[in-house]
Design a protein around this motif. Structure first.
Motif, PDB file in Angstrom:
ATOM      1  N   PHE A  18       0.151  13.274  -5.613  1.00 28.86           N
ATOM      2  CA  PHE A  18      -0.291  12.178  -4.744  1.00 28.86           C
ATOM      3  C   PHE A  18      -1.401  11.349  -5.384  1.00 28.86           C
ATOM      4  O   PHE A  18      -2.089  10.591  -4.694  1.00 28.86           O
ATOM      5  CB  PHE A  18      -0.784  12.736  -3.401  1.00 28.86           C
ATOM      6  N   LYS A  19      -1.558  11.469  -6.692  1.00 32.75           N
ATOM      7  CA  LYS A  19      -2.699  10.827  -7.360  1.00 32.75           C
ATOM      8  C   LYS A  19      -2.629   9.302  -7.342  1.00 32.75           C
ATOM      9  O   LYS A  19      -3.652   8.636  -7.563  1.00 32.75           O
ATOM     10  CB  LYS A  19      -2.807  11.321  -8.801  1.00 32.75           C
ATOM     11  N   ASP A  20      -1.465   8.737  -7.055  1.00 38.60           N
ATOM     12  CA  ASP A  20      -1.342   7.275  -7.082  1.00 38.60           C
ATOM     13  C   ASP A  20      -1.352   6.650  -5.685  1.00 38.60           C
ATOM     14  O   ASP A  20      -1.063   5.453  -5.543  1.00 38.60           O
ATOM     15  CB  ASP A  20      -0.060   6.873  -7.817  1.00 38.60           C
TER      16      ASP A  20
ATOM     17  N   MET B  64       0.836  -1.191   0.000  1.00 42.54           N
ATOM     18  CA  MET B  64       0.000   0.000   0.000  1.00 42.54           C
ATOM     19  C   MET B  64       0.873   1.243   0.000  1.00 42.54           C
ATOM     20  O   MET B  64       1.925   1.280   0.620  1.00 42.54           O
ATOM     21  CB  MET B  64      -0.906   0.025   1.232  1.00 42.54           C
ATOM     22  N   LYS B  65       0.404   2.277  -0.692  1.00 45.47           N
ATOM     23  CA  LYS B  65       1.058   3.579  -0.681  1.00 45.47           C
ATOM     24  C   LYS B  65       0.119   4.558   0.002  1.00 45.47           C
ATOM     25  O   LYS B  65      -1.029   4.723  -0.416  1.00 45.47           O
ATOM     26  CB  LYS B  65       1.375   4.039  -2.104  1.00 45.47           C
ATOM     27  N   ALA B  66       0.586   5.197   1.075  1.00 48.59           N
ATOM     28  CA  ALA B  66      -0.275   6.059   1.877  1.00 48.59           C
ATOM     29  C   ALA B  66       0.306   7.457   2.000  1.00 48.59           C
ATOM     30  O   ALA B  66       1.517   7.640   2.117  1.00 48.59           O
ATOM     31  CB  ALA B  66      -0.476   5.456   3.265  1.00 48.59           C
ATOM     32  N   LEU B  67      -0.581   8.442   2.005  1.00 42.12           N
ATOM     33  CA  LEU B  67      -0.223   9.823   2.300  1.00 42.12           C
ATOM     34  C   LEU B  67      -0.674  10.142   3.712  1.00 42.12           C
ATOM     35  O   LEU B  67      -1.841   9.934   4.060  1.00 42.12           O
ATOM     36  CB  LEU B  67      -0.897  10.779   1.305  1.00 42.12           C
ATOM     37  N   VAL B  68       0.237  10.651   4.537  1.00 43.69           N
ATOM     38  CA  VAL B  68      -0.100  11.088   5.893  1.00 43.69           C
ATOM     39  C   VAL B  68       0.172  12.581   5.975  1.00 43.69           C
ATOM     40  O   VAL B  68       1.331  13.009   5.974  1.00 43.69           O
ATOM     41  CB  VAL B  68       0.712  10.341   6.966  1.00 43.69           C
ATOM     42  N   THR B  69      -0.884  13.391   6.010  1.00 44.04           N
ATOM     43  CA  THR B  69      -0.682  14.822   6.192  1.00 44.04           C
ATOM     44  C   THR B  69      -0.455  15.108   7.672  1.00 44.04           C
ATOM     45  O   THR B  69      -0.967  14.402   8.529  1.00 44.04           O
ATOM     46  CB  THR B  69      -1.885  15.639   5.688  1.00 44.04           C
ATOM     47  N   GLY B  70       0.347  16.138   7.946  1.00 45.84           N
ATOM     48  CA  GLY B  70       0.696  16.390   9.344  1.00 45.84           C
ATOM     49  C   GLY B  70       1.553  15.279   9.916  1.00 45.84           C
ATOM     50  O   GLY B  70       1.547  15.020  11.117  1.00 45.84           O
ATOM     51  N   GLY B  71       2.309  14.637   9.066  1.00 40.28           N
ATOM     52  CA  GLY B  71       3.048  13.441   9.460  1.00 40.28           C
ATOM     53  C   GLY B  71       4.267  13.683  10.322  1.00 40.28           C
ATOM     54  O   GLY B  71       4.888  12.722  10.788  1.00 40.28           O
TER      55      GLY B  71
ATOM     56  N   LEU C 206     -10.776  11.272  -6.933  1.00 46.37           N
ATOM     57  CA  LEU C 206      -9.985  10.142  -7.420  1.00 46.37           C
ATOM     58  C   LEU C 206     -10.390   8.818  -6.768  1.00 46.37           C
ATOM     59  O   LEU C 206      -9.810   7.777  -7.082  1.00 46.37           O
ATOM     60  CB  LEU C 206      -8.498  10.397  -7.165  1.00 46.37           C
ATOM     61  N   GLY C 207     -11.393   8.858  -5.879  1.00 47.47           N
ATOM     62  CA  GLY C 207     -11.839   7.631  -5.228  1.00 47.47           C
ATOM     63  C   GLY C 207     -10.844   7.061  -4.244  1.00 47.47           C
ATOM     64  O   GLY C 207     -10.793   5.835  -4.028  1.00 47.47           O
TER      65      GLY C 207
END
Length: 303
Positions: free
Chosen positions: A61-63, A1-8, A102-103
């Protein structure tokens, strides 16, 4: 899995990013480092994007397979209403719209501050009475999320955090948990200072339970906004008793006047019924065991 964490680079975000990475995920941290701290990410091996949620080009971050939105101004003493709303609400709206378009599953941090001074146990439908601009900003984010939940099949889960404590919160200073602040006083052999007469009750939830809730949210049965707490209301007097036991001290509290009368939550306690139904969340850490684990991780007691 590829995840984006804002405020990371913040307290909860860093714990989440590092846990995801340890579980094998490819993680991107997005943080402008206005309140986060690089030391929270020491040992992190993935990517860090040092930009604001208000301005970053989201197409990069579209992917990603999931977005965990933790970024916000969390200092409840901030009085700049325009700044708070621009970051917490407009930044939130921008990333939520991107995720839905983008779902991409979108898990975000809400707050028990949305309940204001309503006495606990707090159920989700009781929110909407914030007593400061921070709580108000989080309430508006919840309302925006609800609108999107009604018109999309994309996964959206709001996690209404109660009083979170644990490793990687030291950089928060005065906004760090009472557990951290009192532990520091007691480690220095100072009498712990609390408001008279220490019987205020707060739902203290360990950050490892909060991280677990974020991971569970990816498997949610349906969209929704749920409480994330311990389900228990712990008095400040009990916090001191537990810290004395864990730290091996015998310090009596020093009671001081509360300057925040009328703006202070005297009783918070998360009703976890909905969280159990929607994301199958139940806290895994009992308070005293969580405090022991925390004090070991920060080196206040030996393993």
């Amino acid at each position: 899995m590829k995840a984006l964490v804002t405020g990371g680079a913040g307290f909860i975000g860093a714990n989440l990013a590092i846990t995801l990475e340890r579980k094998g995920a490819k993680v991107i941290v997005l943080d402008d480092f206005s309140s986060g701290d690089y030391r929270n990410l020491v040992g992190f091996k993935s990517d860090v994007v040092a930009e604001s949620i208000k301005e970053v080009d989201l197409k990069r971050f579209k992917d990603v397979d999931a977005i965990f939105h933790q970024a916000a101004i969390t200092d409840t003493t901030v009085r700049d209403q325009k700044l708070m709303m621009q970051v917490n609400v407009e930044g939130f709206r921008r990333i939520l719209e991107f995720a839905v378009r983008l779902g991409i599953p979108f898990i975000y941090a809400s707050s028990a501050g949305t309940y204001g001074n309503i006495s606990g146990p707090q159920k989700e439908e009781m929110a909407g009475h914030p007593v400061n601009i921070y709580g108000f900003s989080k309430w508006i984010c919840d309302n925006i999320a609800k609108e999107y939940m009604q018109k999309t099949d994309s996964l959206i889960i709001g996690l209404r955090y109660f009083n979170v404590f644990g490793p990687r919160e030291a950089h928060k200073g005065k906004m760090a948990s009472m557990i951290w602040q009192l532990a520091n006083q007691m480690k220095a052999r100072q009498r712990p200072r609390i408001f008279k007469w220490g019987e205020q009750k707060r739902d203290q939830v360990y950050v490892k339970d909060v991280v677990h809730a974020n991971l569970l949210a990816l498997k949610a049965k349906r969209n929704g906004i749920v409480n994330i707490g311990s389900g228990q209301a712990t008095t400040f007097n009990k916090i001191i008793r537990v810290l004395n036991k864990v730290l091996g001290t015998k310090l009596e509290p020093e009671y001081i006047d509360n300057p925040y009368v009328g703006f202070y939550q005297d009783h918070t306690q998360a009703d976890l019924t909905l969280a159990q139904q929607i994301i199958n969340y139940s806290p895994q850490w009992e308070f005293e065991e969580a405090v022991k684990d925390y004090m070991k991780e920060v080196g206040f007691v030996e393993n």
